[in-house]
Every structure is written in C-alpha cells, then in structure tokens.
Write a protein that holds these residues in place. Structure first.
Motif, PDB file in Angstrom:
ATOM      1  N   SER A 213       0.842  -1.192   0.000  1.00  0.00           N
ATOM      2  CA  SER A 213       0.000   0.000   0.000  1.00  0.00           C
ATOM      3  C   SER A 213       0.880   1.245   0.000  1.00  0.00           C
ATOM      4  O   SER A 213       1.889   1.300   0.705  1.00  0.00           O
ATOM      5  N   ARG A 214       0.476   2.221  -0.757  1.00  0.00           N
ATOM      6  CA  ARG A 214       1.212   3.489  -0.790  1.00  0.00           C
ATOM      7  C   ARG A 214       0.605   4.504   0.175  1.00  0.00           C
ATOM      8  O   ARG A 214       1.140   5.590   0.350  1.00  0.00           O
ATOM      9  N   ARG A 215      -0.498   4.151   0.789  1.00  0.00           N
ATOM     10  CA  ARG A 215      -1.170   5.054   1.727  1.00  0.00           C
ATOM     11  C   ARG A 215      -0.633   4.861   3.136  1.00  0.00           C
ATOM     12  O   ARG A 215      -0.189   3.783   3.506  1.00  0.00           O
ATOM     13  N   ASP A 216      -0.718   5.923   3.921  1.00  0.00           N
ATOM     14  CA  ASP A 216      -0.371   5.816   5.332  1.00  0.00           C
ATOM     15  C   ASP A 216      -1.457   5.032   6.049  1.00  0.00           C
ATOM     16  O   ASP A 216      -2.649   5.231   5.803  1.00  0.00           O
ATOM     17  N   HIS A 217      -1.035   4.159   6.925  1.00  0.00           N
ATOM     18  CA  HIS A 217      -1.960   3.389   7.756  1.00  0.00           C
ATOM     19  C   HIS A 217      -1.702   3.773   9.202  1.00  0.00           C
ATOM     20  O   HIS A 217      -0.559   4.001   9.608  1.00  0.00           O
ATOM     21  N   TYR A 218      -2.764   3.811   9.977  1.00  0.00           N
ATOM     22  CA  TYR A 218      -2.676   4.199  11.381  1.00  0.00           C
ATOM     23  C   TYR A 218      -3.321   3.125  12.237  1.00  0.00           C
ATOM     24  O   TYR A 218      -4.259   2.457  11.824  1.00  0.00           O
ATOM     25  N   ARG A 219      -2.793   2.999  13.440  1.00  0.00           N
ATOM     26  CA  ARG A 219      -3.417   2.089  14.394  1.00  0.00           C
ATOM     27  C   ARG A 219      -3.263   2.669  15.796  1.00  0.00           C
ATOM     28  O   ARG A 219      -2.396   3.511  16.050  1.00  0.00           O
ATOM     29  N   PHE A 220      -4.130   2.195  16.662  1.00  0.00           N
ATOM     30  CA  PHE A 220      -4.029   2.571  18.063  1.00  0.00           C
ATOM     31  C   PHE A 220      -2.781   1.901  18.606  1.00  0.00           C
ATOM     32  O   PHE A 220      -2.550   0.721  18.370  1.00  0.00           O
ATOM     33  N   ARG A 221      -1.971   2.643  19.293  1.00  0.00           N
ATOM     34  CA  ARG A 221      -0.660   2.161  19.721  1.00  0.00           C
ATOM     35  C   ARG A 221      -0.750   1.273  20.960  1.00  0.00           C
ATOM     36  O   ARG A 221      -1.421   1.622  21.925  1.00  0.00           O
ATOM     37  N   ARG A 222      -0.069   0.152  20.915  1.00  0.00           N
ATOM     38  CA  ARG A 222       0.018  -0.710  22.086  1.00  0.00           C
ATOM     39  C   ARG A 222       0.794   0.047  23.176  1.00  0.00           C
ATOM     40  O   ARG A 222       1.796   0.681  22.888  1.00  0.00           O
ATOM     41  N   GLY A 223       0.316  -0.006  24.393  1.00  0.00           N
ATOM     42  CA  GLY A 223       0.958   0.711  25.492  1.00  0.00           C
ATOM     43  C   GLY A 223       0.595   2.180  25.543  1.00  0.00           C
ATOM     44  O   GLY A 223       1.207   2.959  26.283  1.00  0.00           O
ATOM     45  N   ALA A 224      -0.402   2.566  24.754  1.00  0.00           N
ATOM     46  CA  ALA A 224      -0.762   3.986  24.653  1.00  0.00           C
ATOM     47  C   ALA A 224      -1.186   4.582  25.994  1.00  0.00           C
ATOM     48  O   ALA A 224      -0.830   5.715  26.310  1.00  0.00           O
ATOM     49  N   TRP A 225      -1.936   3.831  26.770  1.00  0.00           N
ATOM     50  CA  TRP A 225      -2.474   4.394  28.019  1.00  0.00           C
ATOM     51  C   TRP A 225      -1.358   4.687  29.009  1.00  0.00           C
ATOM     52  O   TRP A 225      -1.345   5.746  29.639  1.00  0.00           O
ATOM     53  N   ALA A 226      -0.404   3.776  29.133  1.00  0.00           N
ATOM     54  CA  ALA A 226       0.713   4.006  30.049  1.00  0.00           C
ATOM     55  C   ALA A 226       1.576   5.169  29.557  1.00  0.00           C
ATOM     56  O   ALA A 226       2.037   5.987  30.359  1.00  0.00           O
ATOM     57  N   SER A 227       1.770   5.260  28.243  1.00  0.00           N
ATOM     58  CA  SER A 227       2.543   6.379  27.694  1.00  0.00           C
ATOM     59  C   SER A 227       1.854   7.710  27.964  1.00  0.00           C
ATOM     60  O   SER A 227       2.492   8.689  28.350  1.00  0.00           O
ATOM     61  N   LEU A 228       0.550   7.726  27.756  1.00  0.00           N
ATOM     62  CA  LEU A 228      -0.203   8.954  27.999  1.00  0.00           C
ATOM     63  C   LEU A 228      -0.106   9.360  29.459  1.00  0.00           C
ATOM     64  O   LEU A 228       0.131  10.526  29.785  1.00  0.00           O
ATOM     65  N   MET A 229      -0.257   8.409  30.362  1.00  0.00           N
ATOM     66  CA  MET A 229      -0.183   8.721  31.783  1.00  0.00           C
ATOM     67  C   MET A 229       1.233   9.144  32.163  1.00  0.00           C
ATOM     68  O   MET A 229       1.420  10.032  32.992  1.00  0.00           O
ATOM     69  N   SER A 230       2.242   8.561  31.534  1.00  0.00           N
ATOM     70  CA  SER A 230       3.630   8.952  31.805  1.00  0.00           C
ATOM     71  C   SER A 230       3.858  10.413  31.443  1.00  0.00           C
ATOM     72  O   SER A 230       4.625  11.106  32.106  1.00  0.00           O
TER      73      SER A 230
END
Length: 156
Positions: A79-96
């Motif tokens: 695919s030539r398009r950008d793909h996005y996903r919800f990041r694993r560990g996102a909640w801990a990173s956000l709280m950090s």
C-alpha cells in the motif's frame, strides 16, 4: 444490532465524553475509531469515510494523536497510503506524560512560594499544592512501571 455497529456506537459515546473533557471532537472521534476497530490498521480514507469527515480533519487529528503516543503510523506492505493504528501501550505512555505536567505544577508552586514567602494564607495554599503534586509525581512512575510489568506478565 450487529457487533460492528455496537462498536461504532461505543466509540462515538467515548468520543463525546472525551470532547466534553476538552479534547477536540474530531480528534476524539478519530482516536476512538482506531481504538474500537476490528481492523489491524486504517487509512486516512477509511477514517474519513467511516466518520464522514474531511481529509483535512483526519490529518489534523492524526497530527495531534501521534505526538501524544495514542496512535502510530504503520507500514502496510503493498500500500502506498499511510496506515494508522491505536498504539500498544498507549495508556501508560499517555499517563507517563502527565508526570511532566505534575512537575510543572510543582515548579509553579515553588515560584509562588518564592514570591509569597513561607507565611500566610497564600503560602499555606501553595505548600499544599506543591506537596500534592510532588507526591503524585513520586507515586506515578512506580505505579506505571508496576502496571506495565503486571500487564506484560498477564498478556505477554
């Protein structure tokens, strides 16, 4: 009602809650669409079509969510398009990231105390502020580390 529709409804409900809490509505909708999708990743066009928003709105939301560590751009072979996903560990990173805010609050209290001195009503309130945020900063890092260890042990 099918599972896909129920997931979309749940995503919209969470997005509304997040927007009431201060997140831009479109950003919240993009984030929750990626959180609740059964797809491994979504393109900007997928998000645009599902949420009935403009490409510019998707782009603006992505630009806000990536630096927060909530979503990430991922390669998609073929695919030539950008793909996005919800990041694993996102909640801990956000709280950090909240730790930086806690440190800013400690510094603000210290600056106020430098100006007010150690006596009086202002000083009493600023000491409480400083002590509270210093305590929260002290507790947050080990709490997040413990959670990460526990989660990794349970989920690999």
């Amino acid at each position: 009602m099918d599972t896909e529709q129920r997931l979309r409804d749940a995503a919209e409900k969470l997005a509304l809650t997040l927007s009431q809490g201060g997140m831009q509505k479109t950003t919240a909708r993009v984030m929750t669409a990626l959180l609740y999708t059964e797809q491994e990743s979504m393109t900007a066009a997928d998000l645009r079509d599902q949420l009935a928003i403009s490409s510019g709105a998707v782009s603006a939301a992505v630009k806000q969510l990536i630096p927060l560590g909530l979503i990430e751009r991922v390669p998609a072979p073929g695919s030539r398009r950008d793909h996005y996903r919800f990041r694993r560990g996102a909640w801990a990173s956000l709280m950090s990231q909240q730790n930086a805010i806690l440190q800013v609050m400690v510094a603000a209290a210290e600056e106020g105390l430098d100006a007010a001195g150690d006596e009086g009503a202002t000083a009493r309130r600023l000491h409480e502020m400083k002590d509270f945020y210093a305590y929260m900063a002290e507790q947050l890092v080990p709490l997040i580390d413990t959670w990460r260890e526990k989660y990794a042990a349970q989920h690999g």
